[in-house]
Every structure is written in C-alpha cells, then in structure tokens.
Design an enzyme around this catalytic site. Structure first.
Site, mmCIF file in Angstrom:
data_model
loop_
_atom_site.group_PDB
_atom_site.id
_atom_site.type_symbol
_atom_site.label_atom_id
_atom_site.label_comp_id
_atom_site.label_asym_id
_atom_site.label_seq_id
_atom_site.Cartn_x
_atom_site.Cartn_y
_atom_site.Cartn_z
ATOM 1 N N GLY A 130 -7.549 -13.903 9.040
ATOM 2 C CA GLY A 130 -6.148 -14.276 8.971
ATOM 3 C C GLY A 130 -5.387 -13.706 10.152
ATOM 4 O O GLY A 130 -5.962 -13.455 11.216
ATOM 5 N N ARG A 131 -4.098 -13.471 9.974
ATOM 6 C CA ARG A 131 -3.259 -13.010 11.084
ATOM 7 C C ARG A 131 -3.797 -11.724 11.718
ATOM 8 O O ARG A 131 -3.907 -11.619 12.939
ATOM 9 C CB ARG A 131 -1.827 -12.754 10.595
ATOM 10 N N ILE A 132 -4.102 -10.734 10.884
ATOM 11 C CA ILE A 132 -4.504 -9.438 11.426
ATOM 12 C C ILE A 132 -5.904 -9.517 12.022
ATOM 13 O O ILE A 132 -6.164 -8.979 13.103
ATOM 14 C CB ILE A 132 -4.409 -8.349 10.344
ATOM 15 N N GLU A 168 -6.169 6.017 -4.006
ATOM 16 C CA GLU A 168 -5.273 6.337 -2.906
ATOM 17 C C GLU A 168 -4.080 7.117 -3.445
ATOM 18 O O GLU A 168 -3.369 6.616 -4.309
ATOM 19 C CB GLU A 168 -4.801 5.046 -2.238
ATOM 20 N N THR A 184 -8.765 -1.497 7.112
ATOM 21 C CA THR A 184 -7.300 -1.420 7.114
ATOM 22 C C THR A 184 -6.724 -2.445 6.142
ATOM 23 O O THR A 184 -5.556 -2.806 6.244
ATOM 24 C CB THR A 184 -6.727 -1.666 8.527
ATOM 25 N N SER A 185 -7.542 -2.933 5.206
ATOM 26 C CA SER A 185 -7.079 -3.958 4.269
ATOM 27 C C SER A 185 -6.583 -3.309 2.977
ATOM 28 O O SER A 185 -5.424 -2.921 2.886
ATOM 29 C CB SER A 185 -8.188 -4.986 4.014
ATOM 30 N N ARG A 186 -7.463 -3.172 1.990
ATOM 31 C CA ARG A 186 -7.153 -2.483 0.746
ATOM 32 C C ARG A 186 -8.343 -1.603 0.385
ATOM 33 O O ARG A 186 -9.500 -1.991 0.560
ATOM 34 C CB ARG A 186 -6.868 -3.485 -0.386
ATOM 35 N N HIS A 239 -2.984 5.660 5.134
ATOM 36 C CA HIS A 239 -2.352 4.339 4.991
ATOM 37 C C HIS A 239 -1.156 4.203 5.945
ATOM 38 O O HIS A 239 -0.015 3.973 5.533
ATOM 39 C CB HIS A 239 -1.893 4.114 3.540
ATOM 40 N N ALA A 250 -1.205 2.046 8.771
ATOM 41 C CA ALA A 250 -1.428 0.915 9.680
ATOM 42 C C ALA A 250 -0.138 0.290 10.173
ATOM 43 O O ALA A 250 -0.047 -0.146 11.317
ATOM 44 C CB ALA A 250 -2.301 -0.142 9.003
#
Length: 328
Positions: free
Chosen positions: A157-159, A270, A239-241, A289, A291
C-alpha cells in the site's frame, strides 16, 4: 448555540487540540498513560463525539455508555483496529482516521530500522558507551550490506510503496506480496518491484518489511512457519502492527539463528513488559511505536483528527471516513 461535548482520550498536538477546544466543550485526558477502561466509560457519558487513540478500544460498550446522541468517533491514527467499525456503522456513526499524512514519515523509520539492524548500529552504540571500544578490528560488529540486497515487502500500500522508492537509491531488488495489488500495478513498474507469493518472498529476501493491516488473516502472519522459510541472515522489520508477528516464534527464531535480526516499531503486547524474553536478545532493535513521530506529521494528524471530529458534529461528511456507507 450550545457547544457539543466531546471526550479526547489523550492530549494531542495543539494544532488539532486548539480546533477542538474552539468548537467544542472538550474533556481532555491529560495523563501520559491512556485512561483506564472504567474511566473511558465514565467520561464518554452524554458526549456528542469522541477523539480516540489506538490505545483506546471503541466498542459497543463504549458506544452504549456514550448514548444515542453520539455523532462521531475520530481516530488519531491511520489504522482503526481499535474501533468496532461494524458496530459504529450499524448505529449510523461515522468513524474518521488520518490516512496519507504519515506515509513518508513511517517509510523513513522503516528504512532507518532496516539500516540500523543491517549495520548493527544500536549494538555499536552500546559497545562504545560501555567502554569496550579499544581499537579498530577487522571482525568487529560485522553486519549485512543493504545496497544490492533483496527487499521483500509484505503489503504494498502507501507505506510499502514509499519504502520501495527508498530502496531504489540502494539498488535493491524489491519483491512484494499483496493480494489486493495486481502484478501489473503501475507503481510496482515505476519502482521495479516484482509481485511474488509469500513463500518466494520469505525465501529470497535479505530484508522482510511488514506493511499490512491487522485483521484475522494477518494476525501472527509471521510465525514459526514463516520464519523457518527465511534466510538465516535475514532481517525482519515491522512498522505495521505488533500482532502481525508472533513474539514467541520471533524469540525462538532469533535465539536459535533461524533469522539474523529483527527491528520493531510495534510489538505484542504493546508496550513490551520489562521481563519480555525479546529484551534479552542482542540481535533485535525495538523502538516505542514512533514511526509517525515527527513534529510535522503528528501535528498534521492532530489537525485531520480534529477536522473529522468537527465535521461529524456539524452533520457534515467526514473528510477522511473509514465507513462511508453510513452516508448511504
């Protein structure tokens, strides 16, 4: 005219908070830690809108506690897995998020983590601070080359695409796996990325970077079965979840040399508890977290979240709505 009442679950940057306070009677939770569940249920009673963070579950219980007058839930994040969007939609409540604004900032950190892991930057810093640097050594803290390596992106996707663009500057071979992106995608062609199946990506990549949303299909997508397919020198970047990676399987893979290194911006749980086995390992970098943590990006996120909130309170269409079917 009476101002609408809202609950803001944490103090956000002033660029957005000022807008909220100007338009609303705002109850803002100002502690550093998230409000306890019972406090959320108490503070949302009778509010017209909620501006929430990813740390705050916005489910049917919260919506019931707020009452039938609740008009909008605005999430200060791109992701919205903390919100029961199906339930909000059933009640006719639009849910907002902050897409697009943090794409490049997050891609910057993903690539920073990739390079820090590849070249063992954090280990080198600790080594120096501990007074262990005595001389130049031909074998000290040898890492992996980034230039010319193969980067596998799970999620395009975008990232993911932004990370692929950064990889071009390092002459990296880029693979991607995303069931929602066609193999002939124009952006893939632009950056020279090749669509492959997940097994091929895991097997051939020197670096595996995760950019997928969290859902039933991606929960623990990267577990023991996935990591055993990776190279023993491979670097895993997330860097997602956090729950996209099985933390127990990751510990075993790093401890036993199934993979070489990991670099995480997100974890499960987390934050990680101080006694997490992952924190005993040298071949992992973990940051809290961050990013999207640039001044400009967090400020823009605050503005977008405020604009979503205020639009919902005005009965207008949210600029960034994750459940547009509520307007049907």
């Amino acid at each position: 005219m009476t101002k609408p009442r809202v609950f803001v679950t944490r103090a956000i940057p002033e660029r957005g908070l000022a807008l909220v306070r100007d338009f609303c009677v705002a109850d803002v939770w100002t502690d550093e830690l998230p409000p306890p569940r019972e406090m959320v249920l108490e503070r949302v009673k009778g509010v017209d809108g909620i501006l929430a963070l990813l740390t705050d579950a916005m489910d049917s219980t919260v919506m019931d506690a707020a009452g039938s007058q609740l008009q909008v839930i605005s999430n200060y994040a791109v992701g919205f897995d903390n919100v029961d969007v199906t339930e909000a939609t059933r009640r006719g409540i639009p849910v907002g998020n902050t897409p697009g604004v943090l794409t490049d900032t997050t891609a910057d950190l993903a690539f920073a983590l990739l390079m820090a892991a590849a070249r063992r930057v954090v280990e080198g810093d600790k080594f120096t601070r501990a007074g262990r640097w005595k001389t130049w050594s031909p074998t000290l803290l040898l890492g992996q080359d980034v230039f010319g390596a193969t980067l596998g992106l799970i999620g395009f996707g975008r990232i993911g695409r932004a990370v692929a663009r950064r990889a071009r500057g390092f002459d990296m071979r880029v693979l991607y796996c995303d069931p929602f992106v066609a193999a002939a995608d124009p952006c893939a062609a632009e950056v020279g990325a090749q669509a492959v199946d997940l097994d091929t990506l895991l097997r051939e990549s020197d670096f595996v970077s995760l950019h997928t949303p969290l859902n039933a299909e991606t929960h623990h997508l990267i577990g023991s079965d996935a990591m055993v397919k990776m190279k023993p020198t491979a670097v895993l970047v997330n860097t997602s979840r956090g729950p996209v990676v099985d933390p127990d399987a990751l510990y075993t893979a790093l401890k036993e040399g199934q993979i070489g290194y990991a670099a995480l911006d997100v974890t499960e749980p987390e934050p990680l508890p101080p006694d997490s086995p992952l924190l005993t390992l040298e071949n992992i970098v973990i940051v809290p977290h961050i990013a999207s943590a640039s001044v400009a990006t967090r400020g823009r996120m605050a503005q977008m979240a405020a604009e979503n909130l205020i639009a919902g309170l005005k009965g207008e269409r949210l600029p960034h709505c994750v459940n547009p079917e509520v307007y049907g």
